[in-house]
Design a protein around this motif. Sequence first.
Motif, PDB file in Angstrom:
ATOM      1  N   ASP A  55      53.991  62.767  -8.084  1.00  0.00           N
ATOM      2  CA  ASP A  55      54.231  61.729  -9.088  1.00  0.00           C
ATOM      3  C   ASP A  55      54.024  60.335  -8.507  1.00  0.00           C
ATOM      4  N   ASN A  58      50.339  59.744  -8.182  1.00  0.00           N
ATOM      5  CA  ASN A  58      49.787  59.522  -9.507  1.00  0.00           C
ATOM      6  C   ASN A  58      50.110  58.122 -10.017  1.00  0.00           C
ATOM      7  N   SER A  59      51.347  57.668  -9.827  1.00  0.00           N
ATOM      8  CA  SER A  59      51.717  56.335 -10.298  1.00  0.00           C
ATOM      9  C   SER A  59      50.949  55.251  -9.540  1.00  0.00           C
ATOM     10  N   GLN A  61      47.925  55.575  -8.343  1.00  0.00           N
ATOM     11  CA  GLN A  61      46.566  55.603  -8.891  1.00  0.00           C
ATOM     12  C   GLN A  61      46.512  54.894 -10.243  1.00  0.00           C
ATOM     13  N   LEU A  62      47.531  55.110 -11.077  1.00  0.00           N
ATOM     14  CA  LEU A  62      47.571  54.460 -12.388  1.00  0.00           C
ATOM     15  C   LEU A  62      47.763  52.947 -12.253  1.00  0.00           C
ATOM     16  N   ASP A  63      48.573  52.520 -11.281  1.00  0.00           N
ATOM     17  CA  ASP A  63      48.765  51.089 -11.043  1.00  0.00           C
ATOM     18  C   ASP A  63      47.463  50.417 -10.612  1.00  0.00           C
ATOM     19  N   ASP A  65      44.458  51.448 -11.323  1.00  0.00           N
ATOM     20  CA  ASP A  65      43.582  51.423 -12.498  1.00  0.00           C
ATOM     21  C   ASP A  65      43.966  50.275 -13.429  1.00  0.00           C
ATOM     22  N   ARG A  66      45.267  50.099 -13.635  1.00  0.00           N
ATOM     23  CA  ARG A  66      45.742  49.019 -14.497  1.00  0.00           C
ATOM     24  C   ARG A  66      45.373  47.651 -13.912  1.00  0.00           C
TER      25      ARG A  66
END
Length: 115
Positions: A55, A58-59, A61-63, A65-66
């Motif tokens: 997790d 994943n977070s 990677q999402l940060d 991307d954002r």
Amino acid sequence: MKIEPTMGTLQMVRTNPAHAGTSPIRDVNSFGKAPVEKTERKQGLFESYLLGAVDTVNSQQLDVDRLAQQYVTNPDSVNIEDVTVAMAKAQQSLSLAQTVIDRITTGWNELSTTR
């Protein structure tokens, strides 16, 4: 049986009740002292740790991307150094996760072939 490090010492913990003998397990660092009692095993500890690590990766990677999308749409609102550092952290954590997964898979394959 498995060996667990606890407070700087090694303790042997019986993991399968069917394999538990009648004699207590002794702490190897306290020879001659009272035997170590059977400890309660926490179910799913490794599983929860592994899922938490996934997790976190994943977070990250999402940060990234954002931040990258925000940099593309509004370059003045994001510092490029922040994007670069976030990308490096995400890449490092992804690389570490891949290494851990590879080692777990290799270890499991070695265990399953030695049986």
